[in-house]
Write a protein that holds these residues in place. Structure first.
Motif, PDB file in Angstrom:
ATOM      1  N   ALA A  92       5.476   5.676   1.959  1.00  0.00           N
ATOM      2  CA  ALA A  92       5.200   6.850   1.133  1.00  0.00           C
ATOM      3  C   ALA A  92       6.337   7.026   0.134  1.00  0.00           C
ATOM      4  O   ALA A  92       7.508   6.828   0.473  1.00  0.00           O
ATOM      5  CB  ALA A  92       5.064   8.098   1.995  1.00  0.00           C
ATOM      6  N   ILE A  93       5.976   7.379  -1.087  1.00  0.00           N
ATOM      7  CA  ILE A  93       6.976   7.690  -2.111  1.00  0.00           C
ATOM      8  C   ILE A  93       6.869   9.180  -2.413  1.00  0.00           C
ATOM      9  O   ILE A  93       5.793   9.680  -2.758  1.00  0.00           O
ATOM     10  CB  ILE A  93       6.760   6.869  -3.387  1.00  0.00           C
ATOM     11  CG1 ILE A  93       6.873   5.366  -3.083  1.00  0.00           C
ATOM     12  CG2 ILE A  93       7.783   7.267  -4.455  1.00  0.00           C
ATOM     13  CD1 ILE A  93       6.587   4.472  -4.277  1.00  0.00           C
ATOM     14  N   PRO A 118       7.541   4.524   6.528  1.00  0.00           N
ATOM     15  CA  PRO A 118       8.840   4.639   5.860  1.00  0.00           C
ATOM     16  C   PRO A 118       8.701   5.461   4.574  1.00  0.00           C
ATOM     17  O   PRO A 118       7.728   5.295   3.829  1.00  0.00           O
ATOM     18  CB  PRO A 118       9.216   3.191   5.553  1.00  0.00           C
ATOM     19  CG  PRO A 118       8.397   2.375   6.490  1.00  0.00           C
ATOM     20  CD  PRO A 118       7.125   3.116   6.687  1.00  0.00           C
ATOM     21  N   VAL A 119       9.644   6.333   4.326  1.00  0.00           N
ATOM     22  CA  VAL A 119       9.609   7.218   3.162  1.00  0.00           C
ATOM     23  C   VAL A 119      10.656   6.783   2.140  1.00  0.00           C
ATOM     24  O   VAL A 119      11.817   6.535   2.495  1.00  0.00           O
ATOM     25  CB  VAL A 119       9.855   8.681   3.568  1.00  0.00           C
ATOM     26  CG1 VAL A 119      10.026   9.569   2.336  1.00  0.00           C
ATOM     27  CG2 VAL A 119       8.706   9.186   4.427  1.00  0.00           C
ATOM     28  N   ILE A 120      10.225   6.699   0.885  1.00  0.00           N
ATOM     29  CA  ILE A 120      11.134   6.474  -0.238  1.00  0.00           C
ATOM     30  C   ILE A 120      11.252   7.801  -0.973  1.00  0.00           C
ATOM     31  O   ILE A 120      10.267   8.301  -1.526  1.00  0.00           O
ATOM     32  CB  ILE A 120      10.612   5.393  -1.192  1.00  0.00           C
ATOM     33  CG1 ILE A 120      10.384   4.076  -0.450  1.00  0.00           C
ATOM     34  CG2 ILE A 120      11.581   5.190  -2.362  1.00  0.00           C
ATOM     35  CD1 ILE A 120       9.592   3.061  -1.245  1.00  0.00           C
ATOM     36  N   LEU A 121      12.420   8.386  -0.955  1.00  0.00           N
ATOM     37  CA  LEU A 121      12.647   9.664  -1.629  1.00  0.00           C
ATOM     38  C   LEU A 121      13.173   9.411  -3.030  1.00  0.00           C
ATOM     39  O   LEU A 121      14.118   8.637  -3.224  1.00  0.00           O
ATOM     40  CB  LEU A 121      13.662  10.499  -0.844  1.00  0.00           C
ATOM     41  CG  LEU A 121      13.913  11.916  -1.377  1.00  0.00           C
ATOM     42  CD1 LEU A 121      12.703  12.802  -1.120  1.00  0.00           C
ATOM     43  CD2 LEU A 121      15.167  12.515  -0.751  1.00  0.00           C
ATOM     44  N   VAL A 122      12.551  10.070  -4.024  1.00  0.00           N
ATOM     45  CA  VAL A 122      12.964   9.918  -5.423  1.00  0.00           C
ATOM     46  C   VAL A 122      13.315  11.306  -5.958  1.00  0.00           C
ATOM     47  O   VAL A 122      12.462  12.016  -6.504  1.00  0.00           O
ATOM     48  CB  VAL A 122      11.854   9.270  -6.272  1.00  0.00           C
ATOM     49  CG1 VAL A 122      12.325   9.093  -7.715  1.00  0.00           C
ATOM     50  CG2 VAL A 122      11.436   7.930  -5.685  1.00  0.00           C
ATOM     51  N   PRO A 123      14.570  11.755  -5.780  1.00  0.00           N
ATOM     52  CA  PRO A 123      14.962  13.069  -6.284  1.00  0.00           C
ATOM     53  C   PRO A 123      15.330  13.025  -7.770  1.00  0.00           C
ATOM     54  O   PRO A 123      16.048  12.125  -8.217  1.00  0.00           O
ATOM     55  CB  PRO A 123      16.186  13.424  -5.438  1.00  0.00           C
ATOM     56  CG  PRO A 123      16.789  12.093  -5.088  1.00  0.00           C
ATOM     57  CD  PRO A 123      15.645  11.115  -4.998  1.00  0.00           C
ATOM     58  N   ARG A 177       0.846  -1.188   0.000  1.00  0.00           N
ATOM     59  CA  ARG A 177       0.000   0.000   0.000  1.00  0.00           C
ATOM     60  C   ARG A 177       0.890   1.248   0.000  1.00  0.00           C
ATOM     61  O   ARG A 177       1.698   1.442   0.918  1.00  0.00           O
ATOM     62  CB  ARG A 177      -0.936   0.000   1.217  1.00  0.00           C
ATOM     63  CG  ARG A 177      -1.880  -1.206   1.250  1.00  0.00           C
ATOM     64  CD  ARG A 177      -2.913  -1.091   2.361  1.00  0.00           C
ATOM     65  NE  ARG A 177      -2.316  -0.901   3.674  1.00  0.00           N
ATOM     66  CZ  ARG A 177      -1.819  -1.888   4.429  1.00  0.00           C
ATOM     67  NH1 ARG A 177      -1.832  -3.138   3.976  1.00  0.00           N
ATOM     68  NH2 ARG A 177      -1.298  -1.635   5.620  1.00  0.00           N
ATOM     69  N   VAL A 178       0.720   2.064  -1.029  1.00  0.00           N
ATOM     70  CA  VAL A 178       1.623   3.198  -1.267  1.00  0.00           C
ATOM     71  C   VAL A 178       0.851   4.510  -1.239  1.00  0.00           C
ATOM     72  O   VAL A 178      -0.171   4.665  -1.915  1.00  0.00           O
ATOM     73  CB  VAL A 178       2.339   3.049  -2.624  1.00  0.00           C
ATOM     74  CG1 VAL A 178       3.168   4.291  -2.939  1.00  0.00           C
ATOM     75  CG2 VAL A 178       3.210   1.806  -2.635  1.00  0.00           C
TER      76      VAL A 178
END
Length: 661
Positions: free
Chosen positions: A534-535, A577-582, A506-507
């Protein structure tokens, strides 16, 4: 030779008494040597050069900008502020090198190109065809002074992303596909590759480079030329213009020399030769054209000789002394755009990029560029000035012949004199083919660079019946073994890396398209308290500027994120938990964000679908950083702009990247 062309075009093609099909370019009914497709290019060039008027030769020396009419009909183009109309440029000024900006859908673009070639045939006494060129247009950054989004073509990562994969064959594949899509609509010149080195972290043009490592840049640039030009330039090729000689990366304070405040190029680390290395290699390999940069070298000394502090396109020591004589380059040298006259667009103005020679008149600037050794003026359309200089005795016609000879050679090699037309119906099919789109998608996903992938509690639940905080986030479950919430869910203690994401996870994401999330086998949720992670997609920070023309499109200034972005990530991390996509179109100081993230995966131009394919491991992310990521803006300010990886205590070094298990 088989010719399948409409009436009015097919009549240009005649058959000689020997049975040779040729284009009757001068309309005299006989096959001149320059019209004979059997003869070597050198013979054809010399025959034509000997027949050209001074006005025709001068017209060859200019390459100006044009946008295709949306209708695909010649004459419907939007007028350009302060510039001549297209018909005047081609018919009166005899300019036959044009640089595309706006391009409509492929069939209409191809129709416009064919009409333009017919106009050029009718306008030129010797039927010289037009060479159409473009800045990069296969990626995601829209900078209307330097690059364009893919639109009707296949979408690929920016060159930085290709560099992150470090695969020469991938670069050849990209360039081959881009060549096929360009030629489908009649584009025969590429104003790229950009082989500057990304050594100043703040410089706005890094996204179009292959990074900071000179050897990697040189290898990928050669592969790039393999795909666009082939072993040698021919009728199926796109001729490349490598830029920006002698290396445009070391800009003082990271500012860009498009603008008056960014004109100075400096070498405090003594690394001039390092920036020159990719050019040495592609010159040895062979490249059709090279573009000097706008930059003005400050305090540069080569072999004990101080270099004149004028823009590189004006600099005889650089163009003739270094490029021509020392490095042995005898191809076309074209200036960067608008060195001589000002530019106006969308109500904004940009002064001539006549750095160091601002005091000279237009005529004096044109003379200095010619004396420097350049063959062509980019973004200008004043061939009458060249004619006047010759007739006034300030420039010899033999000097003009030298440039015209180089420019004609490329046109002949490309086969434009023999057939400049494109198949209008096939253009739609040849551009954006499904296999091209899929190849670009895979490259986007492969280029994703995983920088962090921490273990997290596996299948950790969220306490849905706990009070929701003012921020809309529920508190996280206890990590204790066997801990339960009122719903009876068990909190697992097993930890594993967050990536790759498991199917069905689940995102929550404010940036990703929910349709793309679902297509990746994940479950998009609208609230953080329903999510397992979270993305967050962010762009590298920059300071918005909009005084000069083009300025708003250049991402310059500080690399540090604003407090709002930092706080957003911090608050999300309190719940999931956070997934950071810069998106790194240049390095970003990720320092305040990284501690709050369970995973960080950098991209260089990637669709939501490609990002998710990488995060789920559907397509394994292979990227390695093409440049160093600094820890702070202060470290960048203290670094030397010509030295790769020169910031102290970097957050991540060039070449870093993690593989997914």
């Amino acid at each position: 030779m088989s010719v399948n062309l409409s009436a009015g075009v097919a009549e240009e093609f005649l058959r000689s008494p020997e049975g040779v099909v040729f284009r009757d370019l001068n309309g005299n009914g006989t096959m001149e040597p320059y019209e004979d497709p059997r003869l070597p290019v050198t013979e054809r060039v010399e025959d034509l050069l000997g027949q050209l008027s001074l006005e025709e030769k001068a017209g060859l020396m200019f390459n100006t900008m044009v946008s295709v009419a949306e209708s695909g009909r010649l004459g419907d183009e939007v007028p350009r502020a302060g510039r001549a109309g297209l018909r005047e440029v081609v018919e009166t000024k005899l300019v036959n090198h044009l640089n595309f900006h706006f391009v409509p859908e492929p069939r209409l673009a191809a129709r416009w190109v064919n009409e333009l070639q017919r106009l050029a045939l009718a306008s030129s006494p010797h039927g010289i065809p037009v060479t159409l060129s473009t800045d990069p247009r296969h990626s995601f950054v829209e900078n209307w002074g330097a690059s364009f989004t893919a639109e009707y073509f296949s979408a690929w990562p920016e060159p930085l992303g290709l560099a992150a994969v470090r695969d020469e064959q991938l670069v050849r594949e990209f360039a081959s596909i881009a060549r096929a899509e360009y030629t489908a609509i009649g584009i025969r010149g590429a104003m790229h590759p950009t082989i500057d080195l990304a050594t100043e972290p703040r410089w706005a043009r890094q996204y179009s480079t292959f990074g900071q490592d000179a050897d990697l840049v040189a290898r990928l640039a050669s592969a790039y030329l393999d795909g666009f030009e082939g072993d040698h330039v021919g009728p199926e090729s796109v001729a490349c213009m490598a830029k920006h000689f002698p290396g445009g990366g070391p800009q003082r304070d990271g500012e860009d020399p498009h603008f008056p405040y960014g004109r100075e190029q400096v070498y405090p680390g003594g690394m001039f030769d390092y920036h020159l290395e990719p050019f040495r290699r592609i010159i040895a390999r062979g490249v059709s054209a090279i573009m000097p940069y706008y930059g003005m070298p400050v305090g540069l000394v080569i072999d004990g000789e101080p270099i004149e502090e004028v823009g590189f396109g004006y600099n005889r020591q650089i163009v003739t002394g270094l490029l021509r004589e020392k490095l042995g380059y005898d191809g076309v040298v074209c200036t960067d755009w608008s060195l001589v006259t000002e530019s106006r667009l969308h109500g904004k103005q940009l002064p001539p990029r006549a750095w160091g020679v601002e005091h000279l008149s237009v005529e004096e600037r044109v003379l200095k560029v010619i004396e420097a050794g350049c063959d062509q003026f980019g973004g200008e359309e004043c061939p009458e000035v060249v004619v006047d200089l010759v007739r006034g005795g300030q420039v010899s016609e033999e000097r003009i012949d030298a440039s015209a000879r180089r420019l004609l050679k490329v046109k002949f090699e490309l086969g434009l004199f023999d057939n400049p037309y494109v198949d209008e119906e096939a253009a739609e099919v040849r551009a954006g083919r499904p296999e091209y789109v899929e190849a670009g998608h895979r490259a986007q996903a492969r280029s994703v660079t995983v920088l962090k992938n921490e273990p997290v509690l596996k299948n950790e639940p969220v306490l849905k019946n706990e009070p929701v905080t003012a921020r809309g986030h529920a508190p996280k479950a206890s990590a204790g073994a066997g801990a339960t919430n009122d719903g009876g869910a068990v909190a697992a203690v097993e930890r594993s890396p967050l990536l790759p994401l498991r199917p069905g996870a689940r995102v929550y994401s404010e940036e990703l398209d929910p349709v793309a999330v679902a297509a990746a086998g994940l479950e998009p949720v609208a609230a953080v308290y329903d999510a397992e992670m979270a993305i967050v997609r962010v762009s590298a920070p920059f300071e918005f500027r909009d005084h000069y023309m083009l300025e708003s499109a250049f991402h310059a200034g500080s690399l540090e994120f604003d407090a709002t972005t930092v706080e957003k990530v911090r608050r999300l991390a309190e719940s999931v938990p956070v997934i950071l996509v810069p998106h790194l179109d240049r390095p970003a100081a990720l320092t305040p964000l990284e501690p709050h993230c369970a995973a960080v995966a950098a991209v260089y131009g990637a669709s939501d679908g490609a990002v998710l394919d990488a995060l789920t491991g559907t397509i394994a992310p292979e990227g390695r950083l093409p440049f160093q990521l600094p820890r702070s803006e202060a470290a960048v300010v203290a670094s030397r702009p010509d030295v790769p990886g020169d910031t102290e205590d970097a957050l991540y070094e060039c070449g870093f990247g993690l593989d997914l298990a």
